[in-house]
Design an enzyme around this catalytic site. Structure first.
Site, mmCIF file in Angstrom:
data_model
loop_
_atom_site.group_PDB
_atom_site.id
_atom_site.type_symbol
_atom_site.label_atom_id
_atom_site.label_comp_id
_atom_site.label_asym_id
_atom_site.label_seq_id
_atom_site.Cartn_x
_atom_site.Cartn_y
_atom_site.Cartn_z
ATOM 1 N N LYS A 1 6.529 -2.378 -1.904
ATOM 2 C CA LYS A 1 5.073 -2.416 -1.930
ATOM 3 C C LYS A 1 4.522 -1.407 -0.936
ATOM 4 C CE LYS A 1 1.336 -5.775 -1.467
ATOM 5 N NZ LYS A 1 1.052 -7.185 -1.166
ATOM 6 N N PRO A 2 3.568 -0.579 -1.368
ATOM 7 C CA PRO A 2 2.979 0.403 -0.454
ATOM 8 C C PRO A 2 2.302 -0.296 0.716
ATOM 9 C CG PRO A 2 2.387 0.885 -2.723
ATOM 10 C CD PRO A 2 3.035 -0.462 -2.719
ATOM 11 N N SER B 1 -0.380 0.231 2.160
ATOM 12 C CA SER B 1 -1.831 0.132 2.036
ATOM 13 C C SER B 1 -2.279 -0.945 1.062
ATOM 14 C CB SER B 1 -2.413 1.482 1.598
ATOM 15 O OG SER B 1 -1.871 1.844 0.338
ATOM 16 N N CYS B 2 -1.355 -1.569 0.345
ATOM 17 C CA CYS B 2 -1.706 -2.583 -0.657
ATOM 18 C C CYS B 2 -1.594 -3.978 -0.053
ATOM 19 C CB CYS B 2 -0.779 -2.482 -1.872
ATOM 20 S SG CYS B 2 -0.996 -0.972 -2.792
ATOM 21 N N ILE B 3 -2.645 -4.720 -0.252
ATOM 22 C CA ILE B 3 -2.677 -6.094 0.268
ATOM 23 C C ILE B 3 -2.106 -7.036 -0.767
ATOM 24 C CG2 ILE B 3 -4.188 -7.928 1.042
ATOM 25 C CD1 ILE B 3 -6.038 -5.752 2.134
#
Length: 104
Positions: A99-100, A102-104
């Site tokens: 998961k990047p 910046s992704c919540i």
């Protein structure tokens, strides 16, 4: 997806489990029919991860794609046509990457 272990967000736990067939299954779950244009971005994201050991944030991804694949392909508008939810999140999931950040 029951074929390989994933996180609660649907990202592969072991990126080594990734295959093009797994990518097709994940894409289908995302409502995406993979085309050559999708694969170009998927392989780009995988190469980026291989080189930098991190899944890029959207802005960095766009700039890197623009430099390598052409300015138009690095634009958010283009990436959203391929991955309509959150391009980097969907591309990373389909590419079998973590998961990047910046992704919540």
């Amino acid at each position: 997806m029951e074929l390989v272990p994933t996180t609660k967000d649907g990202f592969l736990i072991n990126k080594e489990d990734w295959t093009p067939e797994i990518a097709e299954i994940i894409a289908k779950e995302e409502g995406i029919k993979l085309t050559e244009a999708h694969w170009e971005i998927i392989y780009f994201v995988q190469d980026y991860y291989q080189e930098y050991s991190i899944t890029p944030i959207m802005r960095i991804l766009g700039k890197a794609i623009g430099k390598k694949l052409g300015e138009n392909k690095g634009k958010s508008r283009y990436l959203y046509t391929l991955f309509p939810e959150v391009p980097i999140k969907q591309a990373a999931r389909i590419a079998g990457l973590p998961k990047p950040p910046s992704c919540i």
